[in-house]
Enzyme design. Structure first.
Site, short mmCIF file in Angstrom:
data_model
loop_
_atom_site.label_atom_id
_atom_site.label_comp_id
_atom_site.label_asym_id
_atom_site.label_seq_id
_atom_site.Cartn_x
_atom_site.Cartn_y
_atom_site.Cartn_z
N LYS A 23 -0.09 11.67 5.13
CA LYS A 23 0.25 10.65 6.13
C LYS A 23 0.81 9.40 5.47
O LYS A 23 1.82 8.84 5.91
CB LYS A 23 -0.99 10.34 6.96
N LYS B 78 0.83 -1.21 0.00
CA LYS B 78 0.00 0.00 0.00
C LYS B 78 0.86 1.25 0.00
O LYS B 78 0.53 2.25 -0.66
CB LYS B 78 -0.93 0.00 1.21
#
Length: 292
Positions: A235, A167
């Site tokens: 983030k 990811k």
């Protein structure tokens, strides 16, 4: 099969509704109760507490914003859920935190997968997410019917933490592509090209991408309502950069796109869609068009 879904935000809510449509008994929990109302209207149940949601669940699915959120939630899940409960964390968190959670889950006999997703809000609503899975193959097979209600591409990419590692790479590729699409659109605009057909022909060739297909029309219209917020992508890029640095990976493009996303966030656009990179490129190029 009873499924507890913890986290009913932009992604978690449509994912939970797809589980209801697939025939599962879905119990949701969110700390912002109003967010859970559509789940109740769609046929699910909203629990009053996290413990209530996960108690008696066959599978616990979490869709949370960040690593500290996952750590805090799972500290409660490990106490409230029964041994044998399958845990599927579909948040995007640090790979090292994912491995830590796998270890703690094993200590209480709860098989676990880290299974972050790609596809954005549209993919979540359509049930067409790409799900990158880290963990044991037999755990994936137990959870597969649940994952198939939410995604169409479900791939075991390795052991604990591997899903989160993939990811992180995904988020690098998406951010880099968005930045290049933004620069290309500003370039075309300054040369007076008709943008809509230009995007059509680019999308049909080697420059085509899912990013261009899903985001192109809204970018042309200057619509930056969040499907995936700049805050969250910032983030995620910090996760990528930390993991790359830890393994000595030379990633100049990763550093650059990380700084560009950070700058967009720092100038007050953290709540916009990550495609607002276009507004930043336009502003720095002296264009008033696409101002966010």
């Amino acid at each position: 099969m009873r499924i507890a879904v913890v986290g009913l935000g932009v992604m978690g809510l449509p994912m939970s509704l797809n589980l209801v449509k697939a025939g599962f008994d879905v119990v949701g929990f969110t700390r912002t109760a109003d967010r859970g109302r559509p789940l109740v209207e769609g046929g699910g149940v909203l629990a009053a507490s996290l413990g209530e949601a996960v108690s008696g669940a066959d599978v616990v699915v979490t869709v949370l914003p960040d690593s500290p959120d996952a750590q805090a939630v799972y500290a409660e899940v490990f106490q409230a859920a029964a041994a044998g409960t399958v845990l599927v964390d579909m948040s995007t968190i640090r790979p090292d935190v994912a491995r830590e959670l796998h270890e703690r889950a094993a200590e209480v006999s709860m098989p676990m997968l880290d299974a972050p997703v790609s596809g954005g809000e549209a993919g979540a609503k359509e049930g067409k997410l790409s799900i990158m899975v880290g963990g044991a193959a037999d755990t994936l097979e137990r959870a597969r019917p649940v994952l198939e209600a939410m995604g169409t591409t479900i791939v075991l990419v390795g052991g604990p933490g591997s899903g989160q590692t993939v990811k992180a790479a995904n988020q690098l590729l998406v951010a880099g592509t968005l930045q290049l699409v933004s620069e290309a659109l500003v370039f075309l605009e300054t040369h007076g090209v008709d943008l809509a057909p230009a995007v059509d022909v680019l999308g049909g060739g080697l420059a085509g991408s899912t990013v261009l297909a899903r985001k192109g029309a809204a970018m042309l219209a200057g619509e930056f309502a969040p499907g995936f917020r700049v805050d969250l992508h910032h983030k995620d890029l910090e996760i990528y950069r930390a993991a790359a640095k830890a393994n000595g990976v030379f990633s100049p493009a990763g550093a650059l796109v990380g700084e560009l996303m950070a700058s967009l966030r720092a100038t007050g656009s953290g709540g916009l869609d990550h495609s607002a990179l276009l507004a930043q490129v336009a502003a720095l190029s002296g264009l008033e068009k696409w101002s966010a």
